[in-house]
Motif scaffolding. Structure first.
Motif, short mmCIF file in Angstrom:
data_model
loop_
_atom_site.label_atom_id
_atom_site.label_comp_id
_atom_site.label_asym_id
_atom_site.label_seq_id
_atom_site.Cartn_x
_atom_site.Cartn_y
_atom_site.Cartn_z
N ASP A 105 8.72 -39.07 -17.76
CA ASP A 105 7.28 -38.52 -18.11
C ASP A 105 7.01 -37.66 -16.87
N PRO A 106 6.55 -36.39 -17.43
CA PRO A 106 5.78 -35.60 -16.08
C PRO A 106 4.63 -36.29 -15.87
N GLY A 107 4.24 -36.11 -14.74
CA GLY A 107 2.96 -36.87 -14.00
C GLY A 107 2.07 -36.00 -14.39
N PRO A 108 0.81 -36.59 -15.06
CA PRO A 108 -0.46 -36.17 -15.30
C PRO A 108 -1.21 -36.10 -13.91
N VAL A 109 -2.34 -35.36 -13.86
CA VAL A 109 -2.99 -35.23 -12.79
C VAL A 109 -4.39 -35.60 -12.96
N PHE A 110 -4.69 -36.77 -12.58
CA PHE A 110 -5.70 -37.31 -12.81
C PHE A 110 -7.02 -37.16 -11.53
N VAL A 111 -8.13 -36.83 -11.92
CA VAL A 111 -9.14 -36.35 -10.78
C VAL A 111 -9.93 -37.67 -10.34
N ASN A 112 -10.29 -38.64 -11.32
CA ASN A 112 -10.89 -39.78 -10.99
C ASN A 112 -9.92 -40.95 -11.58
N TRP A 113 -9.77 -41.80 -10.68
CA TRP A 113 -9.05 -43.01 -11.08
C TRP A 113 -9.22 -44.17 -10.11
N GLU A 114 -9.73 -45.23 -10.62
CA GLU A 114 -9.86 -46.54 -9.75
C GLU A 114 -10.50 -46.20 -8.39
N GLY A 115 -11.55 -45.51 -8.54
CA GLY A 115 -12.50 -45.10 -7.46
C GLY A 115 -12.27 -44.03 -6.62
N TRP A 116 -10.88 -43.39 -6.89
CA TRP A 116 -10.54 -42.23 -5.97
C TRP A 116 -11.23 -40.96 -6.97
N ASP A 117 -11.84 -40.09 -6.17
CA ASP A 117 -12.24 -39.11 -6.76
C ASP A 117 -11.46 -37.84 -5.80
N MET A 118 -10.57 -37.23 -6.32
CA MET A 118 -9.76 -36.32 -5.62
C MET A 118 -10.46 -35.02 -5.28
N LYS A 119 -11.53 -34.61 -5.88
CA LYS A 119 -12.44 -33.62 -5.61
C LYS A 119 -12.98 -33.88 -4.18
N GLN A 120 -13.55 -35.09 -4.03
CA GLN A 120 -14.31 -35.85 -3.03
C GLN A 120 -13.26 -35.57 -1.83
N VAL A 121 -11.94 -36.08 -2.17
CA VAL A 121 -10.75 -36.14 -1.24
C VAL A 121 -10.81 -34.89 -0.66
N ALA A 122 -10.48 -33.74 -1.34
CA ALA A 122 -10.49 -32.48 -0.96
C ALA A 122 -11.47 -31.90 -0.04
N LYS A 123 -12.94 -32.48 -0.40
CA LYS A 123 -13.94 -31.87 0.48
C LYS A 123 -14.07 -32.64 1.92
N ASP A 124 -13.54 -33.87 1.71
CA ASP A 124 -13.59 -35.06 3.05
C ASP A 124 -12.15 -34.29 3.94
N ALA A 125 -11.32 -33.82 3.32
CA ALA A 125 -10.26 -33.19 4.01
C ALA A 125 -10.45 -31.81 4.73
N ALA A 126 -11.46 -31.17 4.20
CA ALA A 126 -11.84 -29.93 4.37
C ALA A 126 -12.80 -30.08 5.97
#
Length: 434
Positions: free
Chosen positions: A262-283
């Motif tokens: 199956d193709p991989g879905p892109v979840f923004v929030n899962w198990e405490g990870w917020d990928m939008k926040q991850v991007a902000k922290d990386a910036a």
């Protein structure tokens, strides 16, 4: 009376290490990707499901979701041993974000224990300072930061090797012998090729009493029983072996098994990870990791534009081991006993030979394993070998760089460290027996 460590030196080292701790807390916020497959593997295994060929399907629980496990391969990206998954059971049901934070603490606790043990071996101020300097410098290497960024497990290898060495040196007390055997078993069960590490210790088996040998092998047997005491656990190990075979085919382009996943879905929030926040922290705290592969076959393939056969890598490892063991034996055969310190360095160099000659791609985080012989060497610092220590420092400095004008500087730095340790090993002149 020993002179104390200068206060200014102590303050500088503490300040440097505190900065690295802050930096690593920021790096950890960027998502420790490899840690996820360890946790998914532990969860699957704890639920009675073989993890090594598992692929997530749409509609399934996020409990087994790993964004890095979507490809066309039949084999999963889960590569830790079944035993290591067992060790993760107490953490596995926590949220992934929480586990990642705990993992960072565990990594620093292991570093602290290794440094403290090496510090306890040091006999004078210069040796104690060398241990602290080694730890401080290593925190700036790409080996260390890459390990933090990925949430990897390789730090367990030098940690357990250091504990094995420490307990083995404590004498014939049964508790220490038992703990030494337990560390040996854990090393082999976490990374099976560490069995090579124990070969040189056969040189000193005749020193050990029957009580020592019996206790050691009882502890070894108990840990192995824990790892293999059911048909289900044996099945996991069989799957692990099959998965390694597929991984080797994938890394060597030998036509691994493929399937429709199956193709991989892109979840923004899962198990405490917020990928939008991850991007902000990386910036806010940019971190770049140069993913060099330090394997011999990678260097050979690039240099000569060839595909190195696996059999040649195996033959090269056997030849390297035989030459190094022969040179070591020749150096010590006229002495009354083998030096445990140099046996440990020899043992780890043999093991790292298998790591560097591995047919499966290694990353810079593999180089964190050098912490064991480096801290051990620092604890026995001798001015007459300072040119060798200079080579080690130069190698660590190269491994700390990320430049566009040097070619594979991190790998070159690691090889310099390896060569320096080999020179130190062969430069030592043992006293002849009378």
């Amino acid at each position: 009376m020993q002179k104390s460590i200068p206060i200014l030196f102590f303050v500088l080292m503490v300040g440097s290490i505190c900065w690295c701790i802050y930096r690593d807390t920021q790096i950890e916020k960027g998502y420790t990707g490899d840690l996820r497959n360890r946790i998914v593997g532990a969860r699957l295994q704890n639920a009675g499901r073989p993890p090594y060929f598992y692929k997530w399907e749409n509609g399934q629980s996020l409990r087994y979701y790993d964004p890095q496990n979507f490809d066309t391969l039949k084999v999963s990206n889960i590569t830790a041993t079944p035993f290591f998954h067992q060790l993760l059971y107490p953490l596995a049901d926590l949220q992934q974000r929480t586990i990642s934070k705990i993992w960072l603490v565990i990594e620093y606790l292991m570093l602290l224990v290794m440094t403290a043990i090496a510090f306890s071996f040091a006999k004078n101020r210069n040796q104690k300072m060398a241990v602290i300097i080694t730890t401080a410098i290593f925190l700036y290497t790409n080996a260390w930061t890459g390990h933090i960024a990925a949430g990897q497990l390789y730090l367990f290898i030098p940690f357990l090797a250091m504990l094995f060495y420490y307990f083995s040196k404590r004498g014939d007390q049964l508790l220490y012998v038992f703990l030494s055997g337990s560390c040996a078993a854990a090393l082999i069960l976490i990374r099976p090729n560490t069995i090579i590490f124990f070969l040189p210790f056969l040189f000193i088996m005749n020193r050990c009493s029957l009580k020592y040998k019996t206790t050691f092998f009882i502890s070894l047997a108990l840990i192995f029983f824990f790892a293999f005491n059911s048909n289900q656990k044996i099945l996991y190990w069989k799957d692990y072996r099959a998965a390694l075979s597929e991984q080797l085919k994938s890394h060597q382009q030998l036509h691994p098994a493929v399937q429709q996943n199956d193709p991989g879905p892109v979840f923004v929030n899962w198990e405490g990870w917020d990928m939008k926040q991850v991007a902000k922290d990386a910036a806010q705290f940019p971190y770049s990791y140069n993913a060099e592969h330090g394997n011999v076959f990678v260097l050979a393939n690039h240099a000569f534009n060839i595909q190195t056969p696996v059999w040649l890598l195996v033959a090269s490892l056997l030849l390297f081991m035989m030459i190094l063991l022969f040179l070591f034996y020749k150096k010590y055969k006229h002495t009354s006993s083998f030096d445990f310190y140099y046996i440990a360095i020899l043992a780890f160099c043999l093991y790292m030979g298998s790591d560097i000659l591995s047919p499966i791609h290694r990353f810079q985080y593999n180089a964190t394993q050098w912490l064991f012989p480096l801290l051990l060497t620092a604890s026995d610092y001798r001015p007459k070998y300072k040119w060798i220590y200079g080579g080690i420092v130069a190698g660590l400095a190269l491994n700390s760089l990320n430049t566009s004008f040097l070619v594979m500087e991190q790998t070159v730095g690691e090889y310099i460290v390896f060569l320096s340790l080999l020179i130190l090993l062969l430069s030592h002149k043992p006293e002849a027996s009378t």
